[in-house]
Design an enzyme around this catalytic site. Structure first.
Site, mmCIF file in Angstrom:
data_model
loop_
_atom_site.group_PDB
_atom_site.id
_atom_site.type_symbol
_atom_site.label_atom_id
_atom_site.label_comp_id
_atom_site.label_asym_id
_atom_site.label_seq_id
_atom_site.Cartn_x
_atom_site.Cartn_y
_atom_site.Cartn_z
ATOM 1 N N GLY A 53 -31.276 28.697 5.961
ATOM 2 C CA GLY A 53 -31.956 29.263 7.111
ATOM 3 C C GLY A 53 -33.455 29.333 6.866
ATOM 4 C CB SER A 54 -36.418 28.857 9.020
ATOM 5 O OG SER A 54 -36.320 27.448 9.007
ATOM 6 N N GLY A 55 -37.200 31.273 7.334
ATOM 7 C CA GLY A 55 -37.570 32.674 7.192
ATOM 8 C C GLY A 55 -37.714 33.106 5.745
ATOM 9 C CG HIS A 56 -35.047 32.723 3.258
ATOM 10 N ND1 HIS A 56 -34.897 34.083 3.346
ATOM 11 C CD2 HIS A 56 -33.931 32.178 3.805
ATOM 12 C CE1 HIS A 56 -33.712 34.354 3.912
ATOM 13 N NE2 HIS A 56 -33.121 33.210 4.216
ATOM 14 C CG HIS A 218 -30.245 36.581 5.324
ATOM 15 N ND1 HIS A 218 -29.518 36.357 4.189
ATOM 16 C CD2 HIS A 218 -30.720 35.374 5.720
ATOM 17 C CE1 HIS A 218 -29.535 35.055 3.919
ATOM 18 N NE2 HIS A 218 -30.262 34.443 4.828
#
Lengths: 330, 330
Positions: A53-56, A218
């Protein structure tokens, strides 16, 4: 909502356009969401492909380059990429020496990388996998069966990537990646929740003056919630949780990782406390890395990852690397 | 208060202990608050010394090393270091070729670096100064007479540092530093305030759904406050404010800088929009740097800095650098 975005729907595509313009060493396929080393495939070398997932960020796209990943597949924010994406990445970077998938242990990622492996193998690409599951905080969680994959992903990608750059065959690169994961443990804390663009409100509720011990990347719940602790107390808690799970036997690689919104000034101070605890416990620190590497959007907090290393792993850690987020020796 | 600290009083000292343990190439004098290249003084080379209030990390300590600063003096959070500190740093790094002070234009810093120059000259050290005042947002502000020094500090330190590493004499290094500043302009926006450890509450009040256009790196008020804008609209506003002040005539170095708490995912997307505006305005981007370099603790937001360069400045920008926060070519 305090976000520097256009609309939530285009956040990942916008970011990929921005990466393409920032890093001439990368080829970014914005439409298909694949980030590839410009010089891939590299003849005679095993290729490493990761994603999630993106966001890291900078994980994983910021780790694409010589001595680390060959390609990365970013999904939507906190959402696994799809098998087609991963198979496309594998096809783009395979030199014939095979592809190693580095997979963080989240249900969606594991399933999708499994399907991608089948797709790639159907195309005649040899595929192996390393599962990263280093987080000692909880056994099962919101998104996982078993432990979550967090900070050790960086160690696996760097060290296995160095082995690949030295021309090691797929089974050796895979074995080295597994060894890194088996000898790595992480523990994270959150001082605030994070906010995804799509939702626009914090993913969980963490009252001011409390912290979440053992949080996931997350914002998944951790072990327990407590009234705010000092940096020193948090370092004690995190390092002890790790060493309880993996008694010290070797010098360590140490990653003190910021979750995104914690100032570097605070992260340095936290690093000093982690070093103090390790010294008290008699653990020698061979190398240390401090910064925002495996983040959770705008979450405040930090994580500690230790990898107990041997001479070979240390040599591979020190080997040259040239990526947007990690660079030395060249 | 969501801070990863022990007590506000020790934040800077704790961070310096953490830096000392993280970077073997640096010598950190925690008591006197001076960060020095381990190999200083370097024979035959001009030394660069900078410093300023803490809370902007990696500026300045993260820019100490080959090809950039010789030493940095961190003050308390958002507070100038003192003249003794700066004079001590100058004495530690002077090889006899002289010292260049790189000074951001804030009243306290300017006064203290002036006094430090006198102290150093009394000790027989030749001193020159470059004042950085690149922020086009406002003329005078809370802490300054004239324009504030922000993102261009990185350009001045990198390019003048490269000239010093090539053995240029003090007057040449100074002239190059001035040329970089004269050709650089910045504009910043805040999507949230920041919180200093000592105060424990946000430095200013920015309601959710509003942004501050032209904010300073301590949260000083900017030009105006508006309802939230898109990333694209912010890029238009910032780039146009810069180009209105400095009409485009050369290719530029571009810095898209995060203020601290803005996720890299958003910063990449903002970078794409800045590139779009520059292309629309016919400005060629020679090099680009995206990341958190000149921060304001946990402020959300970003700034844009352009430096219109010539061949010599570009060559010096590309020259090898080896510091904690900026590293290439070695």
């Amino acid at each position: 909502m305090r976000m520097l975005i256009n609309v939530p729907e285009t956040v990942v595509a916008d970011a990929l356009r921005g990466m393409a313009a920032a890093y001439p060493d990368l080829t970014v396929d914005v439409e298909n969401r694949v980030i590839v080393r410009r010089d891939a495939p590299v003849a005679g070398q095993v290729a490493l492909v990761s994603g999630g997932g993106s966001g890291h960020e900078p994980l994983h796209g910021g780790f694409v380059g010589h001595g680390m990943l060959s390609a990365a597949c970013p999904g939507e924010v906190f959402t696994s990429p799809v098998p087609d994406q991963m198979a496309r990445a594998a096809a783009a970077v395979d030199s014939g020496a095979g592809v190693l998938f580095v997979v963080k242990n989240y249900t969606g990622d594991v399933l999708n990388f499994d399907m991608a492996a089948e797709l790639a193998e159907d195309e005649g690409i040899q595929v192996a996998k390393v599962l990263v599951n280093d987080d000692v905080a909880v056994t099962d969680s919101l998104y996982t069966a078993g432990r979550r994959g967090t900070g050790a992903t960086l160690f696996v990608e760097k060290i296995a990537g160095a082995a690949a750059a030295e021309g090691e065959p797929l089974e050796r690169v895979e074995a080295i990646g597994r060894r890194v994961n088996e000898n790595s443990r992480s523990f994270g804390v959150a001082l605030s929740a994070c906010t995804t663009p799509a939702k626009g409100t914090p993913t969980f509720d963490l009252p001011d003056g409390e912290l979440e011990l053992g949080v996931g990347i997350h914002g998944e719940p951790g072990r327990e919630r407590r009234p705010m602790m000092t940096s020193g107390e948090i370092a004690d808690f995190a390092v002890n949780a790790i060493l309880e799970d993996m008694p010290p036997h070797n010098p360590v690689l140490l990653l003190v990782n910021g979750m995104g919104a914690t100032p570097l000034l605070e992260l340095y101070g936290f690093h000093a406390e982690v070093q103090r605890v390790l010294a008290e416990r008699g653990v020698a620190v061979a190398r240390t890395l401090v910064g925002n590497y495996v983040t959770s959007l705008d979450m405040a907090g930090a994580s500690v990852t230790l990898c107990q290393i041997d001479e070979e792993l240390l040599r591979l850690w020190d080997a040259p690397v040239r990526t947007p987020a990690l660079r030395w020796g060249m």
